[in-house]
Design a protein around this motif. Structure first.
Motif, PDB file in Angstrom:
ATOM      1  N   PRO A 349       2.143  -6.900  -8.299  1.00 43.26           N
ATOM      2  CA  PRO A 349       2.230  -6.591  -9.728  1.00 43.26           C
ATOM      3  C   PRO A 349       1.915  -5.142 -10.080  1.00 43.26           C
ATOM      4  O   PRO A 349       2.471  -4.598 -11.042  1.00 43.26           O
ATOM      5  CB  PRO A 349       1.195  -7.542 -10.343  1.00 43.26           C
ATOM      6  CG  PRO A 349       1.138  -8.700  -9.395  1.00 43.26           C
ATOM      7  CD  PRO A 349       1.314  -8.099  -8.037  1.00 43.26           C
ATOM      8  N   SER A 350       1.058  -4.485  -9.297  1.00 41.70           N
ATOM      9  CA  SER A 350       0.655  -3.130  -9.651  1.00 41.70           C
ATOM     10  C   SER A 350       1.717  -2.082  -9.327  1.00 41.70           C
ATOM     11  O   SER A 350       1.691  -0.985  -9.890  1.00 41.70           O
ATOM     12  CB  SER A 350      -0.647  -2.760  -8.938  1.00 41.70           C
ATOM     13  OG  SER A 350      -0.440  -2.676  -7.541  1.00 41.70           O
ATOM     14  N   ASN A 351       2.670  -2.395  -8.430  1.00 40.15           N
ATOM     15  CA  ASN A 351       3.695  -1.397  -8.098  1.00 40.15           C
ATOM     16  C   ASN A 351       5.110  -1.861  -8.425  1.00 40.15           C
ATOM     17  O   ASN A 351       6.089  -1.247  -7.995  1.00 40.15           O
ATOM     18  CB  ASN A 351       3.600  -0.990  -6.617  1.00 40.15           C
ATOM     19  CG  ASN A 351       3.934  -2.127  -5.665  1.00 40.15           C
ATOM     20  OD1 ASN A 351       4.526  -3.135  -6.035  1.00 40.15           O
ATOM     21  ND2 ASN A 351       3.553  -1.964  -4.403  1.00 40.15           N
ATOM     22  N   ALA A 352       5.206  -2.949  -9.195  1.00 35.90           N
ATOM     23  CA  ALA A 352       6.525  -3.534  -9.488  1.00 35.90           C
ATOM     24  C   ALA A 352       7.471  -2.537 -10.147  1.00 35.90           C
ATOM     25  O   ALA A 352       8.685  -2.544  -9.884  1.00 35.90           O
ATOM     26  CB  ALA A 352       6.356  -4.770 -10.371  1.00 35.90           C
ATOM     27  N   ASN A 353       6.943  -1.665 -10.989  1.00 35.92           N
ATOM     28  CA  ASN A 353       7.787  -0.703 -11.701  1.00 35.92           C
ATOM     29  C   ASN A 353       7.587   0.732 -11.220  1.00 35.92           C
ATOM     30  O   ASN A 353       8.057   1.672 -11.864  1.00 35.92           O
ATOM     31  CB  ASN A 353       7.488  -0.784 -13.207  1.00 35.92           C
ATOM     32  CG  ASN A 353       7.799  -2.162 -13.773  1.00 35.92           C
ATOM     33  OD1 ASN A 353       8.873  -2.716 -13.507  1.00 35.92           O
ATOM     34  ND2 ASN A 353       6.870  -2.716 -14.531  1.00 35.92           N
ATOM     35  N   ALA A 354       6.898   0.878 -10.091  1.00 34.88           N
ATOM     36  CA  ALA A 354       6.610   2.217  -9.585  1.00 34.88           C
ATOM     37  C   ALA A 354       7.866   2.860  -9.012  1.00 34.88           C
ATOM     38  O   ALA A 354       8.778   2.190  -8.532  1.00 34.88           O
ATOM     39  CB  ALA A 354       5.523   2.150  -8.522  1.00 34.88           C
ATOM     40  N   LYS A 355       7.903   4.174  -9.069  1.00 32.14           N
ATOM     41  CA  LYS A 355       9.048   4.935  -8.570  1.00 32.14           C
ATOM     42  C   LYS A 355       8.577   5.962  -7.538  1.00 32.14           C
ATOM     43  O   LYS A 355       7.396   6.239  -7.401  1.00 32.14           O
ATOM     44  CB  LYS A 355       9.748   5.663  -9.725  1.00 32.14           C
ATOM     45  CG  LYS A 355      10.217   4.751 -10.861  1.00 32.14           C
ATOM     46  CD  LYS A 355      11.289   3.778 -10.402  1.00 32.14           C
ATOM     47  CE  LYS A 355      11.757   2.918 -11.571  1.00 32.14           C
ATOM     48  NZ  LYS A 355      12.770   1.917 -11.136  1.00 32.14           N
ATOM     49  N   GLY A 356       9.531   6.530  -6.847  1.00 36.30           N
ATOM     50  CA  GLY A 356       9.241   7.612  -5.920  1.00 36.30           C
ATOM     51  C   GLY A 356       8.353   7.178  -4.776  1.00 36.30           C
ATOM     52  O   GLY A 356       8.522   6.112  -4.180  1.00 36.30           O
ATOM     53  N   ALA A 357       7.340   7.982  -4.481  1.00 35.34           N
ATOM     54  CA  ALA A 357       6.456   7.724  -3.342  1.00 35.34           C
ATOM     55  C   ALA A 357       5.583   6.499  -3.545  1.00 35.34           C
ATOM     56  O   ALA A 357       5.008   5.988  -2.579  1.00 35.34           O
ATOM     57  CB  ALA A 357       5.580   8.949  -3.092  1.00 35.34           C
ATOM     58  N   ASP A 358       5.463   6.018  -4.787  1.00 40.92           N
ATOM     59  CA  ASP A 358       4.642   4.846  -5.062  1.00 40.92           C
ATOM     60  C   ASP A 358       5.463   3.566  -5.157  1.00 40.92           C
ATOM     61  O   ASP A 358       4.901   2.483  -5.358  1.00 40.92           O
ATOM     62  CB  ASP A 358       3.867   5.039  -6.364  1.00 40.92           C
ATOM     63  CG  ASP A 358       2.866   6.180  -6.270  1.00 40.92           C
ATOM     64  OD1 ASP A 358       2.231   6.321  -5.211  1.00 40.92           O
ATOM     65  OD2 ASP A 358       2.739   6.940  -7.252  1.00 40.92           O
ATOM     66  N   ALA A 359       6.775   3.659  -5.019  1.00 46.26           N
ATOM     67  CA  ALA A 359       7.625   2.471  -5.103  1.00 46.26           C
ATOM     68  C   ALA A 359       7.341   1.532  -3.944  1.00 46.26           C
ATOM     69  O   ALA A 359       6.998   1.968  -2.839  1.00 46.26           O
ATOM     70  CB  ALA A 359       9.096   2.886  -5.089  1.00 46.26           C
ATOM     71  N   PRO A 360       7.460   0.230  -4.156  1.00 47.59           N
ATOM     72  CA  PRO A 360       7.158  -0.717  -3.083  1.00 47.59           C
ATOM     73  C   PRO A 360       8.161  -0.619  -1.936  1.00 47.59           C
ATOM     74  O   PRO A 360       9.280  -0.136  -2.108  1.00 47.59           O
ATOM     75  CB  PRO A 360       7.253  -2.073  -3.780  1.00 47.59           C
ATOM     76  CG  PRO A 360       8.151  -1.838  -4.960  1.00 47.59           C
ATOM     77  CD  PRO A 360       7.860  -0.437  -5.403  1.00 47.59           C
ATOM     78  N   VAL A 361       7.723  -1.070  -0.775  1.00 45.72           N
ATOM     79  CA  VAL A 361       8.593  -1.126   0.396  1.00 45.72           C
ATOM     80  C   VAL A 361       9.089  -2.554   0.572  1.00 45.72           C
ATOM     81  O   VAL A 361       8.520  -3.492   0.025  1.00 45.72           O
ATOM     82  CB  VAL A 361       7.842  -0.673   1.666  1.00 45.72           C
ATOM     83  CG1 VAL A 361       7.432   0.784   1.558  1.00 45.72           C
ATOM     84  CG2 VAL A 361       6.630  -1.567   1.938  1.00 45.72           C
TER      85      VAL A 361
END
Length: 442
Positions: A349-361
Protein backbone atom coordinates in the motif's frame (compact mmCIF):
# COMPACT_ATOMS: atom_id res chain seq x y z
CA UNK A 1 6.37 -5.57 31.40
CA UNK A 2 10.09 -5.37 30.48
CA UNK A 3 10.81 -8.16 32.98
CA UNK A 4 8.20 -10.36 31.30
CA UNK A 5 9.69 -9.67 27.88
CA UNK A 6 13.18 -10.73 28.95
CA UNK A 7 11.84 -13.73 30.86
CA UNK A 8 10.02 -14.88 27.74
CA UNK A 9 13.12 -14.37 25.63
CA UNK A 10 15.20 -16.36 28.11
CA UNK A 11 12.73 -19.24 28.09
CA UNK A 12 12.73 -19.24 24.28
CA UNK A 13 16.52 -19.44 24.25
CA UNK A 14 16.57 -22.38 26.68
CA UNK A 15 13.84 -24.24 24.82
CA UNK A 16 15.52 -23.82 21.45
CA UNK A 17 18.86 -24.88 22.87
CA UNK A 18 17.35 -27.94 24.56
CA UNK A 19 15.42 -28.94 21.45
CA UNK A 20 18.52 -28.61 19.29
CA UNK A 21 20.58 -30.69 21.69
CA UNK A 22 17.99 -33.46 21.84
CA UNK A 23 17.18 -33.55 18.12
CA UNK A 24 20.77 -33.24 16.91
CA UNK A 25 19.72 -30.38 14.66
CA UNK A 26 22.32 -28.98 12.23
CA UNK A 27 24.37 -25.92 13.09
CA UNK A 28 23.28 -22.41 12.28
CA UNK A 29 26.49 -20.39 12.02
CA UNK A 30 25.62 -16.70 12.18
CA UNK A 31 28.07 -14.15 10.80
CA UNK A 32 28.04 -10.69 12.31
CA UNK A 33 29.62 -7.79 10.41
CA UNK A 34 30.62 -5.42 13.18
CA UNK A 35 30.32 -2.49 10.77
CA UNK A 36 26.58 -2.84 11.30
CA UNK A 37 27.06 -1.35 14.77
CA UNK A 38 28.36 1.85 13.18
CA UNK A 39 25.63 2.29 10.59
CA UNK A 40 23.04 4.97 11.11
CA UNK A 41 19.27 4.99 11.38
CA UNK A 42 17.34 1.83 10.61
CA UNK A 43 20.52 0.08 9.49
CA UNK A 44 22.23 0.29 12.88
CA UNK A 45 22.56 -3.12 14.52
CA UNK A 46 22.66 -2.93 18.31
CA UNK A 47 23.58 -5.41 21.04
CA UNK A 48 19.86 -5.67 21.79
CA UNK A 49 19.34 -6.86 18.22
CA UNK A 50 22.20 -9.30 18.72
CA UNK A 51 20.59 -10.83 21.79
CA UNK A 52 17.39 -11.50 19.89
CA UNK A 53 19.33 -13.18 17.07
CA UNK A 54 21.35 -15.36 19.41
CA UNK A 55 18.34 -17.47 20.32
CA UNK A 56 18.55 -18.95 16.81
CA UNK A 57 22.33 -19.39 16.38
CA UNK A 58 24.58 -22.26 17.41
CA UNK A 59 27.74 -20.32 16.50
CA UNK A 60 28.28 -16.59 16.16
CA UNK A 61 31.24 -15.24 14.18
CA UNK A 62 32.51 -11.69 14.67
CA UNK A 63 33.75 -10.05 11.49
CA UNK A 64 36.39 -8.98 10.90
CA UNK A 65 40.02 -8.94 11.89
CA UNK A 66 42.82 -8.57 9.36
CA UNK A 67 46.46 -9.41 8.67
CA UNK A 68 49.39 -7.03 8.99
CA UNK A 69 51.30 -7.27 5.71
CA UNK A 70 54.58 -6.21 7.34
CA UNK A 71 54.80 -8.80 10.10
CA UNK A 72 52.05 -11.36 9.27
CA UNK A 73 50.34 -10.82 12.63
CA UNK A 74 46.60 -10.78 13.12
CA UNK A 75 45.42 -7.22 13.74
CA UNK A 76 42.28 -5.17 14.18
CA UNK A 77 41.11 -3.36 11.07
CA UNK A 78 38.94 -1.01 13.13
CA UNK A 79 40.77 -0.23 16.37
CA UNK A 80 38.37 2.54 17.29
CA UNK A 81 35.40 0.16 17.26
CA UNK A 82 37.12 -2.97 18.54
CA UNK A 83 39.24 -1.45 21.30
CA UNK A 84 38.32 2.17 22.06
CA UNK A 85 34.59 1.49 21.99
CA UNK A 86 35.21 -1.96 23.48
CA UNK A 87 32.97 -3.65 20.97
CA UNK A 88 34.97 -6.87 20.97
CA UNK A 89 34.64 -7.12 24.74
CA UNK A 90 30.92 -6.28 24.64
CA UNK A 91 30.41 -8.98 22.04
CA UNK A 92 32.09 -11.82 23.93
CA UNK A 93 30.54 -10.67 27.23
CA UNK A 94 27.33 -12.18 25.87
CA UNK A 95 28.87 -15.64 26.37
CA UNK A 96 27.86 -15.52 30.02
CA UNK A 97 24.17 -15.41 29.08
CA UNK A 98 24.46 -17.75 26.09
CA UNK A 99 26.85 -20.51 27.16
CA UNK A 100 25.50 -22.96 24.57
CA UNK A 101 26.73 -20.75 21.69
CA UNK A 102 30.29 -20.77 20.37
CA UNK A 103 31.82 -17.33 19.72
CA UNK A 104 34.49 -17.09 17.00
CA UNK A 105 36.55 -14.29 15.48
CA UNK A 106 36.87 -14.20 11.68
CA UNK A 107 39.87 -12.88 9.78
CA UNK A 108 39.55 -11.48 6.26
CA UNK A 109 36.04 -11.74 4.88
CA UNK A 110 36.60 -9.06 2.20
CA UNK A 111 36.61 -6.45 4.96
CA UNK A 112 40.39 -6.18 5.22
CA UNK A 113 41.33 -3.44 2.76
CA UNK A 114 44.56 -2.30 4.42
CA UNK A 115 46.74 -4.04 1.84
CA UNK A 116 46.14 -5.68 -1.51
CA UNK A 117 47.87 -9.04 -1.14
CA UNK A 118 48.56 -9.47 2.57
CA UNK A 119 47.05 -12.97 2.62
CA UNK A 120 49.34 -14.24 -0.12
CA UNK A 121 52.22 -12.58 1.75
CA UNK A 122 51.14 -14.46 4.86
CA UNK A 123 51.25 -17.79 3.01
CA UNK A 124 54.69 -16.97 1.61
CA UNK A 125 56.10 -15.75 4.93
CA UNK A 126 57.49 -19.18 5.88
CA UNK A 127 57.54 -20.83 9.26
CA UNK A 128 58.54 -17.64 11.04
CA UNK A 129 55.66 -15.63 9.56
CA UNK A 130 53.21 -18.46 10.15
CA UNK A 131 54.32 -18.67 13.77
CA UNK A 132 53.79 -14.92 14.27
CA UNK A 133 50.29 -15.17 12.82
CA UNK A 134 49.43 -18.21 14.93
CA UNK A 135 50.73 -16.70 18.16
CA UNK A 136 49.03 -13.35 17.56
CA UNK A 137 45.73 -15.01 16.62
CA UNK A 138 45.81 -17.24 19.67
CA UNK A 139 46.62 -14.27 21.91
CA UNK A 140 43.72 -12.17 20.59
CA UNK A 141 41.27 -15.06 20.74
CA UNK A 142 42.20 -15.88 24.32
CA UNK A 143 42.41 -12.26 25.49
CA UNK A 144 38.87 -11.51 24.35
CA UNK A 145 37.49 -14.89 25.43
CA UNK A 146 36.55 -16.20 21.98
CA UNK A 147 36.03 -19.92 21.49
CA UNK A 148 38.02 -20.01 18.27
CA UNK A 149 39.05 -18.49 14.95
CA UNK A 150 37.49 -18.51 11.49
CA UNK A 151 39.77 -18.20 8.45
CA UNK A 152 37.94 -16.22 5.75
CA UNK A 153 41.13 -15.61 3.77
CA UNK A 154 41.00 -13.08 0.95
CA UNK A 155 42.63 -15.16 -1.76
CA UNK A 156 42.66 -14.27 -5.48
CA UNK A 157 39.29 -14.68 -7.17
CA UNK A 158 38.37 -16.33 -10.45
CA UNK A 159 38.36 -13.80 -13.25
CA UNK A 160 34.82 -12.82 -14.22
CA UNK A 161 33.83 -13.75 -17.73
CA UNK A 162 30.82 -13.54 -19.96
CA UNK A 163 29.27 -16.99 -19.88
CA UNK A 164 26.14 -16.63 -21.98
CA UNK A 165 25.45 -16.44 -25.67
CA UNK A 166 25.81 -19.09 -28.33
CA UNK A 167 27.40 -22.50 -27.93
CA UNK A 168 30.62 -21.29 -29.54
CA UNK A 169 31.14 -18.51 -27.02
CA UNK A 170 30.44 -20.87 -24.12
CA UNK A 171 33.01 -23.34 -25.46
CA UNK A 172 35.56 -20.54 -25.81
CA UNK A 173 35.03 -19.62 -22.16
CA UNK A 174 35.67 -23.19 -21.04
CA UNK A 175 38.65 -23.51 -23.36
CA UNK A 176 40.22 -20.31 -22.00
CA UNK A 177 39.69 -21.57 -18.48
CA UNK A 178 41.52 -24.83 -19.09
CA UNK A 179 44.30 -23.35 -21.28
CA UNK A 180 45.25 -20.79 -18.67
CA UNK A 181 43.84 -17.50 -19.95
CA UNK A 182 41.88 -17.17 -16.72
CA UNK A 183 44.64 -18.17 -14.31
CA UNK A 184 44.91 -15.51 -11.61
CA UNK A 185 47.72 -17.08 -9.58
CA UNK A 186 50.49 -18.95 -11.34
CA UNK A 187 51.85 -20.08 -7.96
CA UNK A 188 48.54 -21.42 -6.67
CA UNK A 189 49.92 -24.95 -6.20
CA UNK A 190 52.72 -23.60 -4.02
CA UNK A 191 50.26 -21.44 -2.11
CA UNK A 192 48.02 -24.46 -1.59
CA UNK A 193 50.85 -26.30 0.15
CA UNK A 194 51.69 -23.26 2.24
CA UNK A 195 48.07 -22.83 3.30
CA UNK A 196 47.85 -26.51 4.23
CA UNK A 197 50.91 -26.14 6.47
CA UNK A 198 49.49 -22.98 8.08
CA UNK A 199 46.14 -24.62 8.84
CA UNK A 200 47.77 -27.73 10.34
CA UNK A 201 50.06 -25.70 12.59
CA UNK A 202 47.26 -23.35 13.57
CA UNK A 203 45.04 -26.30 14.45
CA UNK A 204 47.73 -27.89 16.63
CA UNK A 205 48.22 -24.65 18.56
CA UNK A 206 44.50 -24.10 18.98
CA UNK A 207 43.67 -27.64 20.03
CA UNK A 208 46.29 -27.37 22.76
CA UNK A 209 44.24 -24.46 24.09
CA UNK A 210 40.84 -26.12 23.49
CA UNK A 211 39.96 -23.62 20.75
CA UNK A 212 37.95 -24.13 17.54
CA UNK A 213 39.21 -23.52 14.02
CA UNK A 214 36.92 -23.08 11.02
CA UNK A 215 37.43 -22.17 7.37
CA UNK A 216 35.22 -19.91 5.27
CA UNK A 217 35.61 -20.23 1.51
CA UNK A 218 34.72 -16.84 0.08
CA UNK A 219 32.66 -16.59 -3.15
CA UNK A 220 34.51 -17.06 -6.43
CA UNK A 221 37.70 -18.39 -4.81
CA UNK A 222 38.61 -21.53 -6.73
CA UNK A 223 38.65 -24.29 -4.12
CA UNK A 224 40.79 -26.56 -6.31
CA UNK A 225 43.57 -23.97 -6.48
CA UNK A 226 43.98 -23.23 -2.79
CA UNK A 227 42.46 -25.93 -0.60
CA UNK A 228 43.88 -29.45 -0.31
CA UNK A 229 40.61 -30.67 1.14
CA UNK A 230 41.65 -34.17 2.31
CA UNK A 231 44.78 -32.74 3.95
CA UNK A 232 43.16 -29.84 5.83
CA UNK A 233 39.81 -31.38 6.76
CA UNK A 234 41.08 -33.18 9.90
CA UNK A 235 42.42 -29.86 11.21
CA UNK A 236 39.12 -27.99 10.85
CA UNK A 237 36.02 -28.16 13.04
CA UNK A 238 33.80 -27.03 10.17
CA UNK A 239 33.90 -25.38 6.74
CA UNK A 240 31.58 -22.57 5.60
CA UNK A 241 31.02 -22.43 1.85
CA UNK A 242 30.29 -18.97 0.40
CA UNK A 243 27.71 -20.35 -2.02
CA UNK A 244 26.35 -17.03 -3.27
CA UNK A 245 27.52 -14.06 -5.36
CA UNK A 246 28.32 -16.39 -8.26
CA UNK A 247 27.33 -13.48 -10.50
CA UNK A 248 27.32 -9.87 -9.36
CA UNK A 249 26.88 -6.51 -11.11
CA UNK A 250 30.50 -5.67 -10.30
CA UNK A 251 31.86 -8.85 -11.88
CA UNK A 252 29.20 -9.23 -14.59
CA UNK A 253 27.98 -5.70 -15.35
CA UNK A 254 26.38 -6.42 -18.75
CA UNK A 255 24.21 -9.40 -17.84
CA UNK A 256 21.86 -9.94 -14.90
CA UNK A 257 21.30 -13.48 -13.72
CA UNK A 258 20.72 -15.62 -10.63
CA UNK A 259 23.40 -14.85 -8.06
CA UNK A 260 22.91 -17.89 -5.80
CA UNK A 261 20.94 -20.72 -7.51
CA UNK A 262 20.64 -24.00 -5.63
CA UNK A 263 21.05 -26.07 -8.79
CA UNK A 264 22.38 -25.42 -12.26
CA UNK A 265 20.08 -23.18 -14.26
CA UNK A 266 19.96 -24.82 -17.67
CA UNK A 267 19.70 -22.93 -20.93
CA UNK A 268 21.57 -20.01 -22.46
CA UNK A 269 24.85 -21.90 -22.00
CA UNK A 270 25.41 -20.95 -18.38
CA UNK A 271 28.53 -22.32 -16.73
CA UNK A 272 27.71 -25.41 -14.70
CA UNK A 273 29.62 -24.55 -11.53
CA UNK A 274 27.72 -21.38 -10.65
CA UNK A 275 25.38 -23.04 -8.16
CA UNK A 276 25.27 -24.33 -4.58
CA UNK A 277 25.01 -28.01 -5.43
CA UNK A 278 28.11 -28.04 -7.64
CA UNK A 279 30.22 -26.31 -4.99
CA UNK A 280 29.06 -28.72 -2.31
CA UNK A 281 29.68 -31.79 -4.47
CA UNK A 282 33.25 -30.63 -5.08
CA UNK A 283 34.01 -30.82 -1.36
CA UNK A 284 32.15 -34.10 -0.87
CA UNK A 285 34.09 -35.66 -3.75
CA UNK A 286 37.29 -34.61 -1.94
CA UNK A 287 36.21 -36.91 0.91
CA UNK A 288 35.25 -34.10 3.29
CA UNK A 289 32.61 -35.43 5.72
CA UNK A 290 29.19 -33.96 5.06
CA UNK A 291 28.75 -33.04 8.73
CA UNK A 292 31.66 -30.59 8.49
CA UNK A 293 30.19 -28.58 5.60
CA UNK A 294 27.90 -25.59 6.07
CA UNK A 295 26.04 -24.05 3.13
CA UNK A 296 26.22 -20.27 2.93
CA UNK A 297 23.03 -18.23 2.53
CA UNK A 298 23.13 -14.47 2.03
CA UNK A 299 20.56 -12.13 3.56
CA UNK A 300 21.10 -9.64 0.77
CA UNK A 301 20.50 -9.60 -2.96
CA UNK A 302 22.47 -8.41 -5.95
CA UNK A 303 20.95 -5.60 -7.98
CA UNK A 304 21.64 -4.54 -11.58
CA UNK A 305 20.59 -1.40 -13.40
CA UNK A 306 18.54 -2.22 -16.49
CA UNK A 307 18.50 -0.23 -19.72
CA UNK A 308 15.88 0.10 -22.44
CA UNK A 309 17.84 -2.60 -24.28
CA UNK A 310 17.17 -5.02 -21.42
CA UNK A 311 13.55 -5.42 -22.51
CA UNK A 312 10.55 -5.63 -20.24
CA UNK A 313 10.16 -9.37 -19.57
CA UNK A 314 12.73 -9.56 -16.78
CA UNK A 315 13.46 -13.20 -17.56
CA UNK A 316 17.11 -14.03 -16.92
CA UNK A 317 19.61 -13.94 -18.45
CA UNK A 318 18.88 -10.20 -18.90
CA UNK A 319 21.09 -8.55 -21.49
CA UNK A 320 22.21 -4.93 -21.82
CA UNK A 321 22.41 -4.35 -18.07
CA UNK A 322 24.39 -1.30 -17.02
CA UNK A 323 26.27 -2.55 -13.99
CA UNK A 324 25.39 -2.00 -10.37
CA UNK A 325 22.08 -0.47 -9.36
CA UNK A 326 22.19 2.58 -7.06
CA UNK A 327 22.89 1.91 -3.40
CA UNK A 328 19.98 1.36 -1.05
CA UNK A 329 19.12 3.90 1.63
CA UNK A 330 20.13 1.49 4.39
CA UNK A 331 22.83 -0.73 2.91
CA UNK A 332 24.53 2.16 1.06
CA UNK A 333 26.44 -0.13 -1.28
CA UNK A 334 25.99 -0.09 -5.05
CA UNK A 335 24.62 -3.29 -6.49
CA UNK A 336 23.54 -4.71 -3.14
CA UNK A 337 20.25 -4.48 -1.25
CA UNK A 338 19.54 -6.06 2.11
CA UNK A 339 16.42 -8.13 2.63
CA UNK A 340 14.49 -5.30 4.30
CA UNK A 341 15.17 -3.02 1.33
CA UNK A 342 14.16 -5.69 -1.19
CA UNK A 343 11.02 -6.55 0.74
CA UNK A 344 9.89 -2.93 0.85
CA UNK A 345 10.25 -2.68 -2.93
CA UNK A 346 7.59 -5.36 -3.38
CA UNK A 347 4.07 -4.06 -4.14
CA UNK A 348 2.43 -2.78 -0.97
CA UNK A 349 0.00 0.00 0.00
CA UNK A 350 2.80 2.47 0.69
CA UNK A 351 4.31 2.29 -2.82
CA UNK A 352 1.19 1.56 -4.90
CA UNK A 353 1.30 5.00 -6.54
CA UNK A 354 5.03 5.60 -6.33
CA UNK A 355 6.99 6.53 -9.44
CA UNK A 356 10.59 6.46 -10.55
CA UNK A 357 13.13 4.94 -8.18
CA UNK A 358 10.42 4.34 -5.55
CA UNK A 359 8.04 2.47 -7.87
CA UNK A 360 7.37 -1.14 -6.88
CA UNK A 361 9.13 -4.05 -8.55
CA UNK A 362 7.51 -7.11 -10.02
CA UNK A 363 8.26 -10.25 -8.03
CA UNK A 364 8.77 -13.52 -9.94
CA UNK A 365 8.71 -16.63 -7.77
CA UNK A 366 10.49 -19.90 -8.46
CA UNK A 367 7.99 -22.75 -8.02
CA UNK A 368 10.73 -25.32 -8.59
CA UNK A 369 12.78 -24.08 -5.60
CA UNK A 370 15.91 -24.66 -7.71
CA UNK A 371 17.10 -21.21 -8.72
CA UNK A 372 15.62 -18.55 -6.46
CA UNK A 373 13.24 -15.69 -6.97
CA UNK A 374 13.97 -12.45 -8.76
CA UNK A 375 12.31 -9.06 -8.99
CA UNK A 376 12.55 -6.35 -11.59
CA UNK A 377 11.37 -3.01 -12.82
CA UNK A 378 11.79 -2.33 -16.53
CA UNK A 379 13.51 0.90 -17.52
CA UNK A 380 11.19 3.73 -18.44
CA UNK A 381 11.09 5.46 -21.84
CA UNK A 382 14.03 7.62 -20.80
CA UNK A 383 16.10 4.58 -19.91
CA UNK A 384 15.89 5.35 -16.20
CA UNK A 385 14.93 3.46 -13.03
CA UNK A 386 15.41 -0.02 -14.48
CA UNK A 387 16.20 -2.55 -11.76
CA UNK A 388 16.79 -6.32 -11.59
CA UNK A 389 17.41 -8.13 -8.29
CA UNK A 390 18.45 -11.70 -7.57
CA UNK A 391 17.93 -12.65 -3.94
CA UNK A 392 17.05 -15.25 -1.35
CA UNK A 393 13.95 -14.61 0.71
CA UNK A 394 12.64 -16.53 3.76
CA UNK A 395 10.98 -19.11 1.48
CA UNK A 396 14.03 -19.87 -0.63
CA UNK A 397 16.29 -19.75 2.42
CA UNK A 398 14.01 -22.32 4.01
CA UNK A 399 14.30 -24.49 0.89
CA UNK A 400 18.09 -24.34 1.11
CA UNK A 401 17.87 -25.35 4.77
CA UNK A 402 15.78 -28.35 3.68
CA UNK A 403 18.51 -29.18 1.16
CA UNK A 404 21.03 -29.10 4.02
CA UNK A 405 18.85 -31.50 5.98
CA UNK A 406 18.40 -33.87 3.02
CA UNK A 407 22.17 -34.05 2.48
CA UNK A 408 22.92 -34.55 6.20
CA UNK A 409 25.24 -31.56 6.11
CA UNK A 410 26.72 -29.73 9.06
CA UNK A 411 24.34 -26.83 8.75
CA UNK A 412 23.90 -23.32 7.36
CA UNK A 413 26.26 -20.34 7.47
CA UNK A 414 24.18 -17.16 7.44
CA UNK A 415 25.77 -14.01 5.91
CA UNK A 416 24.89 -12.01 7.88
CA UNK A 417 22.70 -10.91 10.76
CA UNK A 418 22.97 -7.20 9.94
CA UNK A 419 21.47 -7.71 6.45
CA UNK A 420 18.30 -9.49 7.60
CA UNK A 421 15.13 -7.53 8.38
CA UNK A 422 16.20 -7.37 12.01
CA UNK A 423 13.85 -4.46 12.78
CA UNK A 424 10.74 -6.10 11.33
CA UNK A 425 10.18 -3.41 8.72
CA UNK A 426 8.27 -5.80 6.46
CA UNK A 427 6.80 -8.34 8.86
CA UNK A 428 5.80 -8.55 12.49
CA UNK A 429 8.65 -11.00 13.09
CA UNK A 430 12.17 -9.64 13.29
CA UNK A 431 14.91 -11.66 11.56
CA UNK A 432 12.50 -13.41 9.16
CA UNK A 433 15.26 -15.10 7.13
CA UNK A 434 17.10 -16.31 10.21
CA UNK A 435 13.87 -17.68 11.65
CA UNK A 436 12.93 -19.45 8.43
CA UNK A 437 16.30 -21.20 8.30
CA UNK A 438 16.28 -22.17 11.95
CA UNK A 439 12.81 -23.66 11.98
CA UNK A 440 13.52 -25.75 8.89
CA UNK A 441 16.75 -27.05 10.43
CA UNK A 442 15.04 -28.21 13.63
Amino acid sequence: MMYSLWLGLGLSVMLLASFSAVSGAPNLVCFYDSQGFQRQGLAQFTMTDMELALQFCTHIIYGYAGVNADNSELQSINKRLDFEQRHLAQFTALKDRYPHIKFLLSVGGDADQNEGNQYIKLLESGQQGHRRFIESARDVVRRFNFDGLDLALQLPRNKPRKVHGDVGSAWKSFKKFFTGDYIVDEDSETHKGQLTALIKDLSSAFKANNLLLSLTVLPNVNSSWYYDAPAIEPSLDFINLGTFDFLTPQRNPEEADFSAPLYEAFGQNRLGHYNVNYQLEHWLLQRVPAHKLNIGIAAYGRAWKLSTGSGDSGMPVVAAAEGAAPAGRQSKQEGMLNWAEICQLMPNPSNANAKGADAPVRRVLDPTKRYGSYAFRAADSNGEHGLWISYDDPDSASSKASYVRSKNLGGVAFFDLTQDDFRGQCTTDRFPMLRAIKYRLL
